[in-house]
Each structure stands twice: as C-alpha cells, then as structure tokens.
Design a protein around this motif. Structure first.
Motif, PDB file in Angstrom:
ATOM      1  N   ILE A  99      11.223  13.861   2.311  1.00 27.80           N
ATOM      2  CA  ILE A  99      12.799  14.436   3.114  1.00 27.80           C
ATOM      3  C   ILE A  99      13.081  15.081   2.308  1.00 27.80           C
ATOM      4  CG2 ILE A  99      14.826  13.795   4.173  1.00 27.80           C
ATOM      5  CD1 ILE A  99      13.196  10.642   5.509  1.00 27.80           C
ATOM      6  N   SER A 100      13.622  14.575   1.363  1.00 27.63           N
ATOM      7  CA  SER A 100      14.571  15.442  -0.232  1.00 27.63           C
ATOM      8  C   SER A 100      14.131  16.728  -0.150  1.00 27.63           C
ATOM      9  CB  SER A 100      15.280  15.189  -1.532  1.00 27.63           C
ATOM     10  OG  SER A 100      16.088  15.539  -2.073  1.00 27.63           O
ATOM     11  N   ASN A 101      12.387  17.138  -0.223  1.00 29.84           N
ATOM     12  CA  ASN A 101      11.921  17.955  -0.416  1.00 29.84           C
ATOM     13  C   ASN A 101      11.672  19.219   0.246  1.00 29.84           C
ATOM     14  OD1 ASN A 101      11.593  17.627  -3.358  1.00 29.84           O
ATOM     15  ND2 ASN A 101      10.149  16.886  -3.813  1.00 29.84           N
ATOM     16  N   TYR A 102      11.191  18.862   1.912  1.00 28.55           N
ATOM     17  CA  TYR A 102      10.773  19.633   2.688  1.00 28.55           C
ATOM     18  C   TYR A 102      11.725  19.957   3.429  1.00 28.55           C
ATOM     19  CZ  TYR A 102       6.589  19.357  -0.459  1.00 28.55           C
ATOM     20  OH  TYR A 102       6.043  19.199  -1.219  1.00 28.55           O
ATOM     21  N   LEU A 103      12.234  19.032   4.210  1.00 27.77           N
ATOM     22  CA  LEU A 103      13.825  18.781   5.320  1.00 27.77           C
ATOM     23  C   LEU A 103      15.220  19.295   5.092  1.00 27.77           C
ATOM     24  CD1 LEU A 103      12.209  15.836   7.302  1.00 27.77           C
ATOM     25  CD2 LEU A 103      11.624  18.711   7.113  1.00 27.77           C
ATOM     26  N   MET A 104      15.817  18.944   3.601  1.00 28.35           N
ATOM     27  CA  MET A 104      17.293  18.926   3.469  1.00 28.35           C
ATOM     28  C   MET A 104      17.800  19.426   2.925  1.00 28.35           C
ATOM     29  SD  MET A 104      17.624  16.359   4.685  1.00 28.35           S
ATOM     30  CE  MET A 104      20.428  16.615   4.539  1.00 28.35           C
ATOM     31  N   GLU A 145      11.861   6.956   4.561  1.00 23.80           N
ATOM     32  CA  GLU A 145      10.304   6.821   5.475  1.00 23.80           C
ATOM     33  C   GLU A 145       9.672   5.988   5.841  1.00 23.80           C
ATOM     34  OE1 GLU A 145       7.627   9.581   2.134  1.00 23.80           O
ATOM     35  OE2 GLU A 145       9.705  10.321   2.841  1.00 23.80           O
ATOM     36  N   THR A 146      10.521   4.774   5.999  1.00 24.56           N
ATOM     37  CA  THR A 146       9.489   3.957   6.244  1.00 24.56           C
ATOM     38  C   THR A 146      10.145   2.848   6.734  1.00 24.56           C
ATOM     39  OG1 THR A 146       9.151   1.717   4.452  1.00 24.56           O
ATOM     40  CG2 THR A 146      11.771   2.348   3.848  1.00 24.56           C
ATOM     41  N   ASN A 147       8.962   1.367   7.154  1.00 21.91           N
ATOM     42  CA  ASN A 147       9.914   0.955   8.129  1.00 21.91           C
ATOM     43  C   ASN A 147      10.636  -0.439   7.514  1.00 21.91           C
ATOM     44  OD1 ASN A 147       8.792   2.028  10.161  1.00 21.91           O
ATOM     45  ND2 ASN A 147       6.371   0.990   9.849  1.00 21.91           N
ATOM     46  N   LEU A 148      10.791  -0.454   6.816  1.00 21.99           N
ATOM     47  CA  LEU A 148      11.634  -1.377   5.576  1.00 21.99           C
ATOM     48  C   LEU A 148      12.838  -1.775   6.196  1.00 21.99           C
ATOM     49  CD1 LEU A 148      10.010  -1.180   2.129  1.00 21.99           C
ATOM     50  CD2 LEU A 148       9.849  -3.087   3.734  1.00 21.99           C
ATOM     51  N   SER A 149      14.156  -2.250   5.757  1.00 22.97           N
ATOM     52  CA  SER A 149      15.622  -2.486   6.419  1.00 22.97           C
ATOM     53  C   SER A 149      15.884  -3.901   5.763  1.00 22.97           C
ATOM     54  CB  SER A 149      15.494  -2.509   7.958  1.00 22.97           C
ATOM     55  OG  SER A 149      16.638  -1.884   7.931  1.00 22.97           O
ATOM     56  N   HIS A 150      16.938  -4.021   6.601  1.00 26.10           N
ATOM     57  CA  HIS A 150      17.745  -4.857   5.846  1.00 26.10           C
ATOM     58  C   HIS A 150      18.944  -5.705   6.629  1.00 26.10           C
ATOM     59  CE1 HIS A 150      20.484  -6.902   2.785  1.00 26.10           C
ATOM     60  NE2 HIS A 150      19.761  -7.324   1.817  1.00 26.10           N
ATOM     61  N   GLU A 189       3.843   6.182  -5.672  1.00 24.27           N
ATOM     62  CA  GLU A 189       3.776   5.208  -6.265  1.00 24.27           C
ATOM     63  C   GLU A 189       4.468   4.076  -5.181  1.00 24.27           C
ATOM     64  OE1 GLU A 189       7.680   6.949  -5.463  1.00 24.27           O
ATOM     65  OE2 GLU A 189       5.713   7.021  -5.842  1.00 24.27           O
ATOM     66  N   VAL A 190       4.279   2.980  -5.511  1.00 27.47           N
ATOM     67  CA  VAL A 190       3.761   1.371  -4.822  1.00 27.47           C
ATOM     68  C   VAL A 190       6.216   1.650  -4.533  1.00 27.47           C
ATOM     69  CG1 VAL A 190       4.829  -0.881  -4.735  1.00 27.47           C
ATOM     70  CG2 VAL A 190       2.698  -0.189  -5.866  1.00 27.47           C
ATOM     71  N   GLY A 191       6.602   1.284  -3.574  1.00 30.66           N
ATOM     72  CA  GLY A 191       7.918   1.834  -3.046  1.00 30.66           C
ATOM     73  C   GLY A 191       8.406   3.200  -2.351  1.00 30.66           C
ATOM     74  N   SER A 192       7.262   3.620  -2.227  1.00 34.59           N
ATOM     75  CA  SER A 192       7.480   5.060  -2.141  1.00 34.59           C
ATOM     76  C   SER A 192       7.265   5.214   0.241  1.00 34.59           C
ATOM     77  CB  SER A 192       6.199   6.408  -2.464  1.00 34.59           C
ATOM     78  OG  SER A 192       4.907   6.516  -1.492  1.00 34.59           O
ATOM     79  N   GLY A 193       8.183   5.494   0.675  1.00 36.62           N
ATOM     80  CA  GLY A 193       7.855   5.446   2.284  1.00 36.62           C
ATOM     81  C   GLY A 193       6.346   5.871   3.202  1.00 36.62           C
ATOM     82  N   SER A 264      14.250   8.015   8.727  1.00 37.34           N
ATOM     83  CA  SER A 264      15.492   7.694   9.391  1.00 37.34           C
ATOM     84  C   SER A 264      16.734   7.735   8.745  1.00 37.34           C
ATOM     85  CB  SER A 264      15.569   5.893   9.523  1.00 37.34           C
ATOM     86  OG  SER A 264      14.465   5.384  10.398  1.00 37.34           O
ATOM     87  N   LEU A 265      17.768   7.855   9.090  1.00 36.64           N
ATOM     88  CA  LEU A 265      19.399   7.843   8.331  1.00 36.64           C
ATOM     89  C   LEU A 265      19.483   6.370   8.692  1.00 36.64           C
ATOM     90  CD1 LEU A 265      21.849   8.398   7.988  1.00 36.64           C
ATOM     91  CD2 LEU A 265      22.456   8.952  10.697  1.00 36.64           C
ATOM     92  N   ILE A 266      20.317   5.756   7.209  1.00 30.33           N
ATOM     93  CA  ILE A 266      20.698   4.873   7.095  1.00 30.33           C
ATOM     94  C   ILE A 266      21.808   4.628   6.027  1.00 30.33           C
ATOM     95  CG2 ILE A 266      18.787   3.308   7.263  1.00 30.33           C
ATOM     96  CD1 ILE A 266      18.109   2.686   3.786  1.00 30.33           C
ATOM     97  N   TYR A 267      22.848   3.653   6.207  1.00 28.71           N
ATOM     98  CA  TYR A 267      24.311   3.313   5.845  1.00 28.71           C
ATOM     99  C   TYR A 267      24.559   2.302   5.755  1.00 28.71           C
ATOM    100  CZ  TYR A 267      25.176   4.277  11.078  1.00 28.71           C
ATOM    101  OH  TYR A 267      25.996   4.472  12.082  1.00 28.71           O
ATOM    102  N   HIS A 268      24.938   1.579   4.847  1.00 34.37           N
ATOM    103  CA  HIS A 268      25.466   0.118   4.633  1.00 34.37           C
ATOM    104  C   HIS A 268      26.291  -0.202   6.367  1.00 34.37           C
ATOM    105  CE1 HIS A 268      27.453  -4.069   3.936  1.00 34.37           C
ATOM    106  NE2 HIS A 268      26.372  -3.254   2.346  1.00 34.37           N
TER     107      HIS A 268
END
Length: 290
Positions: A99-104, A145-150, A189-193, A264-268
């Motif tokens: 997202i940072s390199n190609y969209l933003m 860019e991942t399905n992970l959430s909180h 790397e591990v952790g990337s979406g 996805s967009l996320i915020y607290h």
C-alpha cells in the motif's frame, strides 16, 4: 500557572491600580489579589512591590514578564487555532509495504497540496507491526493487507487486491498445480500481509513449499526474480504491473487456487475522530475507489 493568573499579571503590569484592573476584568479586588498571590507562590518570588493600593512591578516581575510574555501570546493564539482552521494538525500514519509503495504516494501528495496546515508522519512497516502500534495508540491510522485484527481495532474496507505468482522464466508453463512447481520460492518476511494471505490460501500445501529466501521489500524480490529464472514469488499485481507489461516477468496461474485479499483501514476503537481524521479517511476511500 494558569492562563487566567498570567492574564491578570500582564494586566496589572500595564495598570498598577488594583481597583481599576478588577473593574475592567469584571472581578472582585480580592479575587484579583488571590490570583496574583497564587502565581507568586508557584514561582517562589514576589513580582510586585505593594505601594499603598498599587501593585508596582519589581525587578523580578519585570524579568518574568520579559521572559514569558511572547509565550503567553502564543498560548492565547493556540486557543483559537482550530477555530480558524479546523483541518490543521498532524496525522501519524503507517501503511504496509504494498500500500505504501504503490497506492499511497499520490494520495499523500494530493491531500497535502490541498490542505496547507496539515502534515503527516508516514511509516512503511508490515501489517503485524501496524496492528501492534494501533493497539498501543502509537498510530492514528493504519493501512494493512491482512485478515488479522484485534478486539480494540476498528477495521474498514478500502479496496480489493489480488496476489499473483510470477517468474522471469519466459518458457515456464502459464498454468500449473502448485505442487508441480520446482522453482525456488522467494517470499516476504513473516508478519507481512502478502505472505500471510498467500500461506493462508495454500493451507496444508504451504508445508511442502520450498521457501528459499525471505526478503523485506518487493524491490528486493523483483531484483532476485529478474536475475534468476529458476525463482518464483507471490506478489501483489499492482507491484509488478510494469514488469508484466514489459514482459520481464510472467504470471503463472495456479490451478484451483486464487489469492484474493482486501486492503483495509484500521484505527483504535477509542480514537477521537477529528474533522482532519474524518476528512482524510473520506479522501483516502474516494481516491482508492475511483
């Protein structure tokens, strides 16, 4: 010290008559005197000489005024800062590498070009770290860019993306079962979406994957792919659009497997939504959905 105490102090430096100043400020003389005594107690110094009913600025008072008045004026101006420009402020934003390199970049530029009093602190880190920093309130906005959430995170859909499998081997078949691929896999790397989506879609087949290298950027991965036809990677289509067009990389469609994902967009969940926050999110969504 309070702004009210400082205001009373500066008024008295202009007019030493306590009665007159109290009348102009529409307060009692005792309230004015108490405020000045409170200020002096906090400073540990007397700022005025009491001469009859007058409060005459002494040498310590003159020095205090000289050192503080400019800051007081700035603080008073700050009280009305957001009344004159509701969009003024600084947003702390982090986006995953794709997202940072190609969209933003264009989105950041276009927003800042329109809103002169806004600034961004921009970070590019993987989705897992973005989630951690949002949970710990170290970021205002995360783009992942991942399905992970909180449980403490609000997640909103921005746009869809597709991972594709690519190689620089122009002689490679364009359709394959994944377990028939004999090339070396180069992954994020591990952790990337990107990696998480790819591995999740493969399920149990991921255990049989020959992961030869793990790298932190798409540029590094593309560099390896372009120089080594015996390598292969799963990568966002937007990251290799130029290479596909130039036919320096070639897509291999995996039979019975598709890699669809959402940005996805996320915020607290407890994040305060200022006008700046809401305006940027609206601008971001509109930019990505056109």
């Amino acid at each position: 010290m309070t702004l009210k105490e400082l205001h009373f102090f500066y008024e008295l430096t202009q007019t030493p008559q306590v009665t007159q100043v109290a009348k102009e400020l529409n307060i009692s003389q005792s309230a004015l005197s108490l405020a000045i005594k409170s200020l002096e107690q906090k400073l540990g110094e007397s700022l005025f000489d009491r001469v009859g009913k007058k409060l005459v600025l002494n040498e310590r008072g003159r020095f205090f005024k000289e050192q503080t008045y400019a800051h007081y004026v700035a603080l008073k101006d700050a009280q009305t800062l957001f009344q004159t420009n509701q969009l003024a402020g600084r947003l702390n934003i982090a986006a995953s590498k794709t997202i940072s390199n190609y969209l933003m970049p264009d989105i950041y530029f276009n927003f800042l070009a329109t809103h002169k009093e806004v600034s961004f602190d921009i970070n590019s880190i993987n989705s897992t770290r973005i989630i951690e920093q949002i949970v710990n309130s170290k970021l205002d906005i995360g783009l992942i860019e991942t399905n992970l959430s909180h449980s403490n995170i609000i997640k909103e859909h921005l746009c869809d993306d597709e991972l594709i499998v690519v190689t620089s081997d122009k002689n490679s078949p364009r359709k394959l079962f994944i377990d028939t691929i004999e090339k070396k896999w180069i992954l994020r790397e591990v952790g990337s979406g990107t990696r998480e989506i790819f591995i999740d879609c493969l399920g149990d087949m991921a255990k049989e994957l020959d992961i030869f290298m793990e790298l932190h950027s798409f540029q590094e991965i593309k560099s390896i792919l372009l120089k080594n036809p015996n390598t292969i990677s799963a990568i966002s289509r937007v990251a290799v659009e130029k290479e596909l067009k130039d036919q320096t990389l070639f897509e291999i469609k995996l039979i019975n497997i598709e890699f669809k994902r959402a940005f996805s967009l996320i915020y607290h969940k407890d994040k305060s939504k200022s006008l700046l926050f809401n305006t940027f999110i609206e601008f971001l969504k509109k930019s990505l959905q056109t």
